[in-house]
Design an enzyme around this catalytic site. Sequence first.
Site, short mmCIF file in Angstrom:
data_model
loop_
_atom_site.label_atom_id
_atom_site.label_comp_id
_atom_site.label_asym_id
_atom_site.label_seq_id
_atom_site.Cartn_x
_atom_site.Cartn_y
_atom_site.Cartn_z
CG ASP A 20 -9.58 10.70 69.97
OD1 ASP A 20 -10.28 9.95 70.68
OD2 ASP A 20 -8.45 11.11 70.31
CD1 TRP A 25 -19.43 16.08 72.11
CD2 TRP A 25 -20.84 14.44 72.70
NE1 TRP A 25 -20.69 16.44 71.70
CE2 TRP A 25 -21.58 15.46 72.06
CE3 TRP A 25 -21.52 13.31 73.17
CZ2 TRP A 25 -22.95 15.37 71.85
CZ3 TRP A 25 -22.88 13.22 72.97
CH2 TRP A 25 -23.59 14.24 72.33
NE ARG A 33 -14.85 5.40 77.20
CZ ARG A 33 -13.97 6.29 76.72
NH1 ARG A 33 -13.64 7.34 77.42
NH2 ARG A 33 -13.42 6.10 75.56
CG ASN A 68 -10.14 1.22 70.06
OD1 ASN A 68 -10.54 1.67 68.98
ND2 ASN A 68 -9.54 1.99 70.95
CD1 TRP A 69 -8.96 -5.92 69.12
CD2 TRP A 69 -11.00 -6.40 69.88
NE1 TRP A 69 -9.74 -6.24 68.05
CE2 TRP A 69 -11.00 -6.54 68.47
CE3 TRP A 69 -12.19 -6.65 70.57
CZ2 TRP A 69 -12.14 -6.91 67.76
CZ3 TRP A 69 -13.32 -7.02 69.85
CH2 TRP A 69 -13.29 -7.16 68.47
NE ARG A 194 -2.18 9.75 71.37
CZ ARG A 194 -2.70 10.51 72.32
NH1 ARG A 194 -1.96 11.40 72.94
NH2 ARG A 194 -3.96 10.39 72.64
CD GLU A 207 0.14 18.67 53.31
OE1 GLU A 207 0.24 19.30 54.39
OE2 GLU A 207 1.09 18.55 52.51
C1 FPP Z 1 -12.82 7.41 69.71
O1 FPP Z 1 -13.32 8.13 70.80
C2 FPP Z 1 -13.85 6.69 68.99
C3 FPP Z 1 -13.94 5.33 68.84
C4 FPP Z 1 -12.95 4.41 69.43
C5 FPP Z 1 -15.05 4.68 68.14
C6 FPP Z 1 -15.62 5.37 66.93
C7 FPP Z 1 -16.93 4.78 66.65
C8 FPP Z 1 -18.04 5.46 66.24
C9 FPP Z 1 -18.07 6.90 65.90
C10 FPP Z 1 -19.31 4.68 66.17
C11 FPP Z 1 -19.84 4.27 64.88
C12 FPP Z 1 -18.95 4.23 63.71
C13 FPP Z 1 -19.25 3.71 62.50
C14 FPP Z 1 -18.24 3.80 61.43
C15 FPP Z 1 -20.52 3.06 62.17
P1 FPP Z 1 -12.79 7.79 72.25
O2 FPP Z 1 -13.70 6.78 72.84
O3 FPP Z 1 -11.37 7.39 72.18
O4 FPP Z 1 -12.95 9.17 72.98
P2 FPP Z 1 -12.04 9.75 74.16
O5 FPP Z 1 -10.66 9.90 73.60
O6 FPP Z 1 -12.69 11.06 74.46
O7 FPP Z 1 -12.11 8.79 75.29
#
Ligand code: FPP
Length: 245
Positions: A20, A25, A33, A68-69, A194, A207
């Site tokens: 997350d 970042w 994003r 996420n969709w 969470r 854990e």
């Molecule tokens: C959560 O950050 C991250 C994701 C929903 C996507 C994770 C995907 C990757 C790291 C890309 C590639 C992965 C693989 C396995 C090839 P967020 O967008 O929820 O961040 P935020 O909470 O700061 O908005």
Amino acid sequence: MSKDQINLNKLPKHIAIIMDGNGRWAKEKGKFRIFGHQNGVKAVREVSEGCAELGVEYLTLYAFSTENWSRPKIEVNALMTLLVKTIKSETQTLMKNGIKLDAIGDRTTLPAECLKELDEAINATKDNTRMTLILALSYSAKWDIVNATRTIAQKALNGEIAIEDVNEELIDRTLTTHKYPHPELMIRTSGELRISNFLLWEIAYSELYFTTVLWPDYRKEQLYEAILEYQSRERRFGKTSEQLV
Ligand code: FPP
């Protein structure tokens, strides 16, 4: 803090990670994003390598949840494109490191291109034995539990099982996670406290470890820290300390 402090005889067999903080970042850097997701790939590589080097047998990463969709279409599309590209470009590295790829989640909702690359990579790496990397894609624990319940209900209706046959073991066997042991350690980055619908059944006795580090900044060093903290905890499984000795 270093790798040498880790007791290799007390490693978690299975680590699950909620990656997350990609969006935050990127925002901190004044970028879109998706820039955060792109930089998250480096962390995926590092942590997979770090786990394989130590001897962790299974690593499950929450790459895309059912929820996420509902993100903006532009972000969903960019994430799917990134996933396809990454799975394709990393297959060689997985081979080199002896890592087998697998996936859990609702395959029916994934775009055809994503499924194709995923299945090709799963097939290409199927004989690797050093570690299994499991991507949770279009996954949510409630989705999995609902599906498993339907399967079990159907079996009961067909007369294949009796109501008394429904037990923890049967539920375990019916979930999409059935091939793997339950994770002993679950990590979430970015400071959120969470579980967000990830492996709810499987983490009954895991854990939990939370860190404020944002996923794109996560490196082996942070993984070692989480494992050391895990090793310092007493896992009682409902028993008393005295019963454990
Ligand atoms: C959560 O950050 C991250 C994701 C929903 C996507 C994770 C995907 C990757 C790291 C890309 C590639 C992965 C693989 C396995 C090839 P967020 O967008 O929820 O961040 P935020 O909470 O700061 O908005």
